[in-house]
Design a protein around this motif. Structure first.
Motif, PDB file in Angstrom:
ATOM      1  N   MET A  38    -121.306 -31.620 -74.415  1.00  0.00           N
ATOM      2  CA  MET A  38    -120.368 -30.561 -74.017  1.00  0.00           C
ATOM      3  C   MET A  38    -120.165 -30.510 -72.498  1.00  0.00           C
ATOM      4  O   MET A  38    -120.028 -29.450 -71.906  1.00  0.00           O
ATOM      5  CB  MET A  38    -120.829 -29.195 -74.540  1.00  0.00           C
ATOM      6  CG  MET A  38    -120.876 -29.107 -76.048  1.00  0.00           C
ATOM      7  SD  MET A  38    -119.278 -29.384 -76.839  1.00  0.00           S
ATOM      8  CE  MET A  38    -118.433 -27.878 -76.442  1.00  0.00           C
ATOM      9  N   GLY A  39    -120.183 -31.682 -71.873  1.00  0.00           N
ATOM     10  CA  GLY A  39    -119.923 -31.776 -70.442  1.00  0.00           C
ATOM     11  C   GLY A  39    -121.096 -31.442 -69.553  1.00  0.00           C
ATOM     12  O   GLY A  39    -120.980 -31.488 -68.328  1.00  0.00           O
ATOM     13  N   LEU A  40    -122.236 -31.102 -70.134  1.00  0.00           N
ATOM     14  CA  LEU A  40    -123.412 -30.771 -69.326  1.00  0.00           C
ATOM     15  C   LEU A  40    -124.038 -32.050 -68.776  1.00  0.00           C
ATOM     16  O   LEU A  40    -124.346 -32.980 -69.523  1.00  0.00           O
ATOM     17  CB  LEU A  40    -124.422 -29.984 -70.160  1.00  0.00           C
ATOM     18  CG  LEU A  40    -123.978 -28.576 -70.532  1.00  0.00           C
ATOM     19  CD1 LEU A  40    -124.853 -28.005 -71.628  1.00  0.00           C
ATOM     20  CD2 LEU A  40    -124.006 -27.678 -69.308  1.00  0.00           C
ATOM     21  N   HIS A 124    -124.946 -27.680 -64.905  1.00  0.00           N
ATOM     22  CA  HIS A 124    -124.048 -28.509 -64.096  1.00  0.00           C
ATOM     23  C   HIS A 124    -123.137 -29.273 -65.047  1.00  0.00           C
ATOM     24  O   HIS A 124    -123.604 -29.851 -66.030  1.00  0.00           O
ATOM     25  CB  HIS A 124    -124.845 -29.472 -63.212  1.00  0.00           C
ATOM     26  CG  HIS A 124    -125.788 -28.754 -62.296  1.00  0.00           C
ATOM     27  ND1 HIS A 124    -125.360 -28.045 -61.200  1.00  0.00           N
ATOM     28  CD2 HIS A 124    -127.132 -28.624 -62.330  1.00  0.00           C
ATOM     29  CE1 HIS A 124    -126.399 -27.509 -60.593  1.00  0.00           C
ATOM     30  NE2 HIS A 124    -127.488 -27.843 -61.261  1.00  0.00           N
ATOM     31  N   PHE A 125    -121.854 -29.274 -64.745  1.00  0.00           N
ATOM     32  CA  PHE A 125    -120.862 -29.849 -65.643  1.00  0.00           C
ATOM     33  C   PHE A 125    -120.210 -31.078 -65.038  1.00  0.00           C
ATOM     34  O   PHE A 125    -120.023 -31.163 -63.820  1.00  0.00           O
ATOM     35  CB  PHE A 125    -119.790 -28.807 -65.975  1.00  0.00           C
ATOM     36  CG  PHE A 125    -120.330 -27.634 -66.733  1.00  0.00           C
ATOM     37  CD1 PHE A 125    -120.377 -27.643 -68.113  1.00  0.00           C
ATOM     38  CD2 PHE A 125    -120.824 -26.527 -66.066  1.00  0.00           C
ATOM     39  CE1 PHE A 125    -120.885 -26.565 -68.823  1.00  0.00           C
ATOM     40  CE2 PHE A 125    -121.334 -25.441 -66.757  1.00  0.00           C
ATOM     41  CZ  PHE A 125    -121.367 -25.463 -68.139  1.00  0.00           C
ATOM     42  N   ALA A 126    -119.851 -32.014 -65.900  1.00  0.00           N
ATOM     43  CA  ALA A 126    -119.185 -33.237 -65.479  1.00  0.00           C
ATOM     44  C   ALA A 126    -117.794 -32.949 -64.933  1.00  0.00           C
ATOM     45  O   ALA A 126    -117.284 -33.676 -64.093  1.00  0.00           O
ATOM     46  CB  ALA A 126    -119.102 -34.221 -66.648  1.00  0.00           C
ATOM     47  N   HIS A 127    -117.189 -31.876 -65.397  1.00  0.00           N
ATOM     48  CA  HIS A 127    -115.824 -31.521 -65.002  1.00  0.00           C
ATOM     49  C   HIS A 127    -115.683 -30.004 -65.121  1.00  0.00           C
ATOM     50  O   HIS A 127    -116.302 -29.384 -65.987  1.00  0.00           O
ATOM     51  CB  HIS A 127    -114.830 -32.238 -65.927  1.00  0.00           C
ATOM     52  CG  HIS A 127    -113.410 -32.019 -65.566  1.00  0.00           C
ATOM     53  ND1 HIS A 127    -112.715 -30.900 -65.969  1.00  0.00           N
ATOM     54  CD2 HIS A 127    -112.546 -32.752 -64.831  1.00  0.00           C
ATOM     55  CE1 HIS A 127    -111.482 -30.966 -65.506  1.00  0.00           C
ATOM     56  NE2 HIS A 127    -111.350 -32.080 -64.815  1.00  0.00           N
ATOM     57  N   GLY A 128    -114.880 -29.405 -64.258  1.00  0.00           N
ATOM     58  CA  GLY A 128    -114.685 -27.958 -64.275  1.00  0.00           C
ATOM     59  C   GLY A 128    -114.160 -27.422 -65.588  1.00  0.00           C
ATOM     60  O   GLY A 128    -114.410 -26.270 -65.949  1.00  0.00           O
ATOM     61  N   GLY A 129    -113.425 -28.246 -66.327  1.00  0.00           N
ATOM     62  CA  GLY A 129    -112.899 -27.823 -67.621  1.00  0.00           C
ATOM     63  C   GLY A 129    -113.996 -27.489 -68.611  1.00  0.00           C
ATOM     64  O   GLY A 129    -113.838 -26.585 -69.440  1.00  0.00           O
ATOM     65  N   TRP A 130    -115.112 -28.211 -68.544  1.00  0.00           N
ATOM     66  CA  TRP A 130    -116.235 -27.938 -69.438  1.00  0.00           C
ATOM     67  C   TRP A 130    -116.853 -26.579 -69.120  1.00  0.00           C
ATOM     68  O   TRP A 130    -117.264 -25.841 -70.021  1.00  0.00           O
ATOM     69  CB  TRP A 130    -117.298 -29.034 -69.327  1.00  0.00           C
ATOM     70  CG  TRP A 130    -116.886 -30.299 -69.977  1.00  0.00           C
ATOM     71  CD1 TRP A 130    -116.527 -31.466 -69.354  1.00  0.00           C
ATOM     72  CD2 TRP A 130    -116.755 -30.536 -71.380  1.00  0.00           C
ATOM     73  NE1 TRP A 130    -116.194 -32.408 -70.292  1.00  0.00           N
ATOM     74  CE2 TRP A 130    -116.326 -31.870 -71.548  1.00  0.00           C
ATOM     75  CE3 TRP A 130    -116.958 -29.758 -72.516  1.00  0.00           C
ATOM     76  CZ2 TRP A 130    -116.109 -32.435 -72.791  1.00  0.00           C
ATOM     77  CZ3 TRP A 130    -116.744 -30.318 -73.760  1.00  0.00           C
ATOM     78  CH2 TRP A 130    -116.319 -31.640 -73.889  1.00  0.00           C
TER      79      TRP A 130
END
Length: 162
Positions: A38-40, A124-130
């Motif tokens: 989930m982008g984490l 921490h996310f791979a992308h702000g959308g996550w």
């Protein structure tokens, strides 16, 4: 057979909204349980966490669905199909006390959980959308406590006063 007046329309609507406030966060946890991050970034799932995520989602949704008992006939009389208790009147305080305690507990839980909003602590996310997706999934939970409290007050007024 009901022994009280019908629930106000607004309380029925609010009670039906409560399970919808918990659904997005539960659905957000399911992919985590299935191994999707989930982008984490840097997420390391322990062996016990997938069953925990699923159980948490099911228990949360089940608890939210209990709010419906405050506006449905089974919240006033135990359904006849229930062994030993079927057909008996539910004492109003048997519903009001746990529902009130639940509303207070939920308010405290979500006040603590959202204490560093919108920073989200160590996530921490791979992308702000996550990050936006996670916030969108968990933000509705803030409505659970006040909705439950309002429906509980309506139940109390209906069952304990005139």
């Amino acid at each position: 057979m009901r022994d009280g007046r019908p629930a106000p329309r607004w309380a029925v609507v609010a009670a039906h909204i409560v399970p919808l406030t918990t659904l997005p966060s539960g659905l957000w946890r399911v992919p985590l349980a299935l191994g999707f991050p989930m982008g984490l970034v840097g997420l390391q799932i322990q062996w016990w966490e997938p069953p925990y995520f699923i159980a948490l989602s099911l228990v949360t949704e089940g608890a939210a669905l209990l709010t419906l008992g405050l506006v449905r006939p089974w919240g006033e009389r135990v359904p006849r199909r229930v062994p030993l208790l079927g057909g008996r009147r539910v004492p109003p305080l048997a519903a009001v006390v746990p529902a009130s305690a639940g509303a207070v507990a939920l308010g405290l839980i979500w006040a603590y959980a959202f204490r560093d909003f919108p920073e989200l602590g160590n996530f921490h996310f791979a992308h702000g959308g996550w990050k936006v997706l996670m916030i969108a999934a968990y933000l509705p939970l803030l409505l659970w406590a006040p909705l439950l409290a309002a429906v509980t007050v309506a139940y109390y007024r209906r069952r304990c006063r005139g």
